[in-house]
Design a protein around this motif. Structure first.
Motif, PDB file in Angstrom:
ATOM      1  N   ASN A 112       0.897  30.136 -60.342  1.00  0.00           N
ATOM      2  CA  ASN A 112       0.959  30.851 -59.061  1.00  0.00           C
ATOM      3  C   ASN A 112       2.144  30.403 -58.218  1.00  0.00           C
ATOM      4  O   ASN A 112       2.844  31.232 -57.634  1.00  0.00           O
ATOM      5  CB  ASN A 112      -0.338  30.668 -58.276  1.00  0.00           C
ATOM      6  CG  ASN A 112      -1.507  31.404 -58.890  1.00  0.00           C
ATOM      7  OD1 ASN A 112      -1.322  32.336 -59.662  1.00  0.00           O
ATOM      8  ND2 ASN A 112      -2.705  30.978 -58.550  1.00  0.00           N
ATOM      9  N   LEU A 113       2.364  29.095 -58.135  1.00  0.00           N
ATOM     10  CA  LEU A 113       3.496  28.577 -57.352  1.00  0.00           C
ATOM     11  C   LEU A 113       4.828  29.011 -57.945  1.00  0.00           C
ATOM     12  O   LEU A 113       5.749  29.401 -57.217  1.00  0.00           O
ATOM     13  CB  LEU A 113       3.433  27.048 -57.262  1.00  0.00           C
ATOM     14  CG  LEU A 113       2.305  26.460 -56.427  1.00  0.00           C
ATOM     15  CD1 LEU A 113       2.264  24.938 -56.569  1.00  0.00           C
ATOM     16  CD2 LEU A 113       2.453  26.843 -54.971  1.00  0.00           C
ATOM     17  N   LEU A 114       4.948  28.958 -59.267  1.00  0.00           N
ATOM     18  CA  LEU A 114       6.198  29.339 -59.920  1.00  0.00           C
ATOM     19  C   LEU A 114       6.452  30.841 -59.812  1.00  0.00           C
ATOM     20  O   LEU A 114       7.595  31.266 -59.653  1.00  0.00           O
ATOM     21  CB  LEU A 114       6.197  28.884 -61.381  1.00  0.00           C
ATOM     22  CG  LEU A 114       6.227  27.365 -61.577  1.00  0.00           C
ATOM     23  CD1 LEU A 114       5.961  27.003 -63.034  1.00  0.00           C
ATOM     24  CD2 LEU A 114       7.552  26.789 -61.112  1.00  0.00           C
ATOM     25  N   GLN A 115       5.407  31.649 -59.872  1.00  0.00           N
ATOM     26  CA  GLN A 115       5.578  33.094 -59.698  1.00  0.00           C
ATOM     27  C   GLN A 115       5.986  33.419 -58.273  1.00  0.00           C
ATOM     28  O   GLN A 115       6.867  34.250 -58.055  1.00  0.00           O
ATOM     29  CB  GLN A 115       4.287  33.843 -60.037  1.00  0.00           C
ATOM     30  CG  GLN A 115       4.091  34.083 -61.505  1.00  0.00           C
ATOM     31  CD  GLN A 115       2.814  34.856 -61.797  1.00  0.00           C
ATOM     32  OE1 GLN A 115       1.939  34.972 -60.949  1.00  0.00           O
ATOM     33  NE2 GLN A 115       2.719  35.363 -63.007  1.00  0.00           N
ATOM     34  N   LYS A 116       5.366  32.759 -57.316  1.00  0.00           N
ATOM     35  CA  LYS A 116       5.683  33.029 -55.915  1.00  0.00           C
ATOM     36  C   LYS A 116       7.137  32.679 -55.601  1.00  0.00           C
ATOM     37  O   LYS A 116       7.790  33.354 -54.827  1.00  0.00           O
ATOM     38  CB  LYS A 116       4.741  32.242 -55.003  1.00  0.00           C
ATOM     39  CG  LYS A 116       4.854  32.609 -53.548  1.00  0.00           C
ATOM     40  CD  LYS A 116       3.780  31.948 -52.725  1.00  0.00           C
ATOM     41  CE  LYS A 116       3.918  32.363 -51.271  1.00  0.00           C
ATOM     42  NZ  LYS A 116       2.884  31.759 -50.439  1.00  0.00           N
TER      43      LYS A 116
END
Length: 185
Positions: A112-116
């Motif tokens: 989630n953090l890397l996609q954001k």
């Protein structure tokens, strides 16, 4: 051993400086590049609308934190973690005492953090900084309703959308538009 993402807590405003220091320590082999494989400061792209123009900027969505991808060995992890903790501005790894082995975040949290931040492909969303409220008068500047003016009935910040009531053929008609398609009057 398996690669996992860890969260490093830092002083706010020191994230880029600490990331650069870690990369220099990796280049000089003071930190083993086989252990620390990646360093990222989580940032997202924000588009601001000012005077009818779009301005894009990067914004830290986790100020005071850095993501580290590490392949920590079971036995000899202290050397690497101590070297990282000794960097000026680092307060430690999130969720652990300095004497304990750092705990990684879950794979879903990391994804989630890397996609954001756009580091991996996915539903990367560009956030629009909006300053609209119900009742504001706006002019639609783009799309099929360009040049129409109306009042905002609803603001959906999650989807970056507005419901605007415009006059079409003398009748009040609600239309849904993106924040990028309007400007305040």
């Amino acid at each position: 051993m398996a690669k996992n993402w860890y969260i490093l807590h830092t002083y706010t405003g020191y994230e880029q400086k600490i990331e650069k220091t870690i990369r220099l320590l990796l280049e000089s082999k003071d930190i083993d590049p086989a252990v620390v494989t990646d360093v990222k400061v989580p940032v997202e792209e924000i588009i601001e609308l000012k005077d009818g123009k779009q301005h894009s900027r990067k914004n830290k969505f986790l100020p005071g934190y850095i993501m580290l991808e590490m392949d920590l060995p079971e036995l000899d992890w202290k050397k690497t973690c101590t070297a990282i903790r000794r960097i000026q501005g680092v307060t430690g790894f999130v969720g652990t005492n300095p004497s304990d082995r750092p705990r990684p975040i879950s794979a879903d949290e990391a994804k989630n953090l890397l996609q954001k931040s756009g580091a991996i492909k996915g539903e990367k969303t560009v956030r629009v900084k909006q300053s609209y409220a119900v009742g504001d008068k706006v002019k639609i500047i783009d799309g099929p309703f360009a040049s129409f003016s109306g009042d905002i009935d609803e603001v959906n910040t999650e989807k970056d959308r507005l419901r605007v009531t415009v006059q079409i053929f003398g009748r009040a008609t609600p239309v849904e538009v993106s924040l990028m398609q309007v400007e305040k009057i």
